[in-house]
Enzyme design. Structure first.
Site, PDB file in Angstrom:
ATOM      1  CE1 TYR A 154      77.888 128.712  20.093  1.00 52.77           C
ATOM      2  CE2 TYR A 154      75.891 129.247  21.038  1.00 52.77           C
ATOM      3  CZ  TYR A 154      76.590 128.333  20.460  1.00 52.77           C
ATOM      4  OH  TYR A 154      76.307 126.963  20.623  1.00 52.77           O
ATOM      5  CE  LYS A 158      76.263 127.689  17.121  1.00 50.80           C
ATOM      6  NZ  LYS A 158      76.661 126.253  16.431  1.00 50.80           N
TER       7      LYS A 158
HETATM    8  P1  NAP Z   1      81.561 120.311  22.559  1.00 45.49           P
HETATM    9  O1  NAP Z   1      81.270 119.237  23.314  1.00 45.49           O
HETATM   10  O2  NAP Z   1      82.440 121.280  22.927  1.00 45.49           O
HETATM   11  O3  NAP Z   1      82.208 119.585  21.214  1.00 45.49           O
HETATM   12  C1  NAP Z   1      82.583 120.522  20.247  1.00 45.49           C
HETATM   13  C2  NAP Z   1      83.186 119.609  19.039  1.00 45.49           C
HETATM   14  O4  NAP Z   1      83.371 120.519  18.141  1.00 45.49           O
HETATM   15  C3  NAP Z   1      84.230 118.712  19.495  1.00 45.49           C
HETATM   16  O5  NAP Z   1      84.228 117.467  18.774  1.00 45.49           O
HETATM   17  C4  NAP Z   1      85.515 119.687  18.989  1.00 45.49           C
HETATM   18  O6  NAP Z   1      86.674 118.516  18.326  1.00 45.49           O
HETATM   19  C5  NAP Z   1      84.974 119.868  17.729  1.00 45.49           C
HETATM   20  N1  NAP Z   1      85.294 121.176  16.952  1.00 45.49           N
HETATM   21  C6  NAP Z   1      85.920 122.292  17.818  1.00 45.49           C
HETATM   22  N2  NAP Z   1      86.525 123.333  16.781  1.00 45.49           N
HETATM   23  C7  NAP Z   1      86.643 122.664  15.718  1.00 45.49           C
HETATM   24  C8  NAP Z   1      87.399 123.011  14.585  1.00 45.49           C
HETATM   25  N3  NAP Z   1      87.942 124.210  14.153  1.00 45.49           N
HETATM   26  N4  NAP Z   1      87.104 122.146  13.345  1.00 45.49           N
HETATM   27  C9  NAP Z   1      86.474 120.989  13.636  1.00 45.49           C
HETATM   28  N5  NAP Z   1      85.982 120.555  14.711  1.00 45.49           N
HETATM   29  C10 NAP Z   1      86.012 121.393  15.831  1.00 45.49           C
HETATM   30  O7  NAP Z   1      80.240 121.069  21.731  1.00 45.49           O
HETATM   31  P2  NAP Z   1      78.664 120.382  21.883  1.00 45.49           P
HETATM   32  O8  NAP Z   1      78.105 120.999  23.034  1.00 45.49           O
HETATM   33  O9  NAP Z   1      78.568 119.137  21.631  1.00 45.49           O
HETATM   34  O10 NAP Z   1      78.163 121.505  20.674  1.00 45.49           O
HETATM   35  C11 NAP Z   1      78.096 120.876  19.253  1.00 45.49           C
HETATM   36  C12 NAP Z   1      77.416 121.973  18.394  1.00 45.49           C
HETATM   37  O11 NAP Z   1      76.160 122.135  19.130  1.00 45.49           O
HETATM   38  C13 NAP Z   1      78.020 123.340  18.308  1.00 45.49           C
HETATM   39  O12 NAP Z   1      77.846 123.870  17.046  1.00 45.49           O
HETATM   40  C14 NAP Z   1      77.365 124.226  19.567  1.00 45.49           C
HETATM   41  O13 NAP Z   1      77.645 125.517  19.204  1.00 45.49           O
HETATM   42  C15 NAP Z   1      75.889 123.611  19.377  1.00 45.49           C
HETATM   43  N6  NAP Z   1      75.159 123.848  20.261  1.00 45.49           N
HETATM   44  C16 NAP Z   1      75.342 123.187  21.684  1.00 45.49           C
HETATM   45  C17 NAP Z   1      74.569 123.576  22.820  1.00 45.49           C
HETATM   46  C18 NAP Z   1      74.816 123.064  24.048  1.00 45.49           C
HETATM   47  O14 NAP Z   1      74.252 123.335  25.039  1.00 45.49           O
HETATM   48  N7  NAP Z   1      75.715 122.094  24.343  1.00 45.49           N
HETATM   49  C19 NAP Z   1      73.385 124.289  22.657  1.00 45.49           C
HETATM   50  C20 NAP Z   1      73.107 124.851  21.507  1.00 45.49           C
HETATM   51  C21 NAP Z   1      74.090 124.495  20.321  1.00 45.49           C
HETATM   52  P3  NAP Z   1      87.654 118.072  19.494  1.00 45.49           P
HETATM   53  O15 NAP Z   1      87.035 117.090  20.562  1.00 45.49           O
HETATM   54  O16 NAP Z   1      88.751 117.455  18.729  1.00 45.49           O
HETATM   55  O17 NAP Z   1      88.135 119.361  20.062  1.00 45.49           O
END
Ligand code: NAP
Length: 246
Positions: A154, A158
């Site tokens: 990861y 990133k």
């Molecule tokens: P999440 O709640 O797990 O949601 C992930 C989203 O990505 C869902 O809409 C999922 O679609 C979609 N997805 C997964 N694989 C995919 C693919 N191959 N093609 C298209 N869509 C795909 O994640 P989140 O926490 O909101 O994170 C969103 C972004 O922020 C990510 O890039 C993550 O790395 C980054 N981020 C998150 C955090 C955190 O603390 N949450 C921190 C830093 C960075 P489905 O619903 O259809 O499965």
């Protein structure tokens, strides 16, 4: 602020992507929400935006697949006539210590988080270059800046996204297209709900604000970067992490 603009957000069925879609729609953008599995959740957000008087479209696509990313971008452009804002938000984790990490777990995280952004940009940038305007916002992570044990795949994806952002900003800045990265810290979504109470507490302790962030905290910054107000900001990595890495 974004009336008449078309915004494509990958991974917008849940979490941070959903908050970004709702925020951009509330500012008047026509929103294309991408998802890969969760059709019902994406359809519900479309309904929510339409009920509030906005326009939205949900499109299923696995961003790690070059052809599907191309179809996603085409559908967005065909539906609303332009593509002004691309938010590369779709991301996954497959955590594990390196000594136990499988090749598949390494490859899949890179394919979705890094190659997915390349795939979408590769199809969207020619449209933006033709328009001579555009905003690209890549959702990276604080982990891409400082690393994290158990997340070598990861962190690499990133950190790669940060290099990708800076290179692309230099390539297409002359066409009035800005490219920036947003680095969230620990945000309350499905991605972090799987973590143990011990890890969550440690995460809170490691922030100056002593709490986790909300998806809306990230959406506010993305909306600003997508707006005309941010026209002179490009190639940057901006953190929304409650004071975690500084
Ligand atoms: P999440 O709640 O797990 O949601 C992930 C989203 O990505 C869902 O809409 C999922 O679609 C979609 N997805 C997964 N694989 C995919 C693919 N191959 N093609 C298209 N869509 C795909 O994640 P989140 O926490 O909101 O994170 C969103 C972004 O922020 C990510 O890039 C993550 O790395 C980054 N981020 C998150 C955090 C955190 O603390 N949450 C921190 C830093 C960075 P489905 O619903 O259809 O499965």
């Amino acid at each position: 602020m974004l009336k008449g603009k078309t915004a494509l957000i990958t991974g917008a069925s849940r979490g941070i992507g959903k908050a970004i879609a709702l925020k951009l729609a509330s500012e008047g953008a026509n929103v294309v929400l991408n998802y890969v599995h969760n059709e019902a959740a994406a359809a519900e957000i479309v309904g929510q935006i339409e009920n509030a008087g906005g326009q939205a479209l949900a499109v299923k696509a696995d961003v790690s697949l070059f052809e599907e990313a191309g179809e996603l971008v085409s559908k967005a452009k065909d539906k609303f006539g332009s593509l002004d804002i691309l938010v590369n938000n779709a991301g996954i984790t497959r955590d594990g210590l390196l000594m136990r990490m499988t090749e598949e777990d390494f490859d899949r995280v890179l394919e979705v988080n890094l190659k997915g952004a390349f795939n979408c940009c590769r199809h969207a940038v020619p449209i933006m270059v033709k328009q001579r305007s555009g905003r690209i916002i890549n959702i990276t992570s604080v982990v891409g800046l400082v690393g994290n044990a158990g997340q070598a795949n990861y962190a690499a994806s990133k950190a790669g996204l940060i290099g990708f952002t800076k290179a692309l900003a230099k390539e297409i800045g002359s066409r009035s297209i800005t490219v920036n990265a947003v680095a969230p810290g620990f945000i309350e979504t499905d991605m972090t709900s799987a973590l143990s109470e011990e890890i969550i507490q440690a995460a809170k302790n490691s922030t100056a604000l002593k709490r986790l962030g909300q998806p809306e905290d990230v959406a506010e910054l993305v909306c600003f970067l997508a707006s005309p107000k941010a026209g002179y900001i490009t190639g940057q990595v901006l953190s929304v992490d409650g004071g975690m890495a500084f």
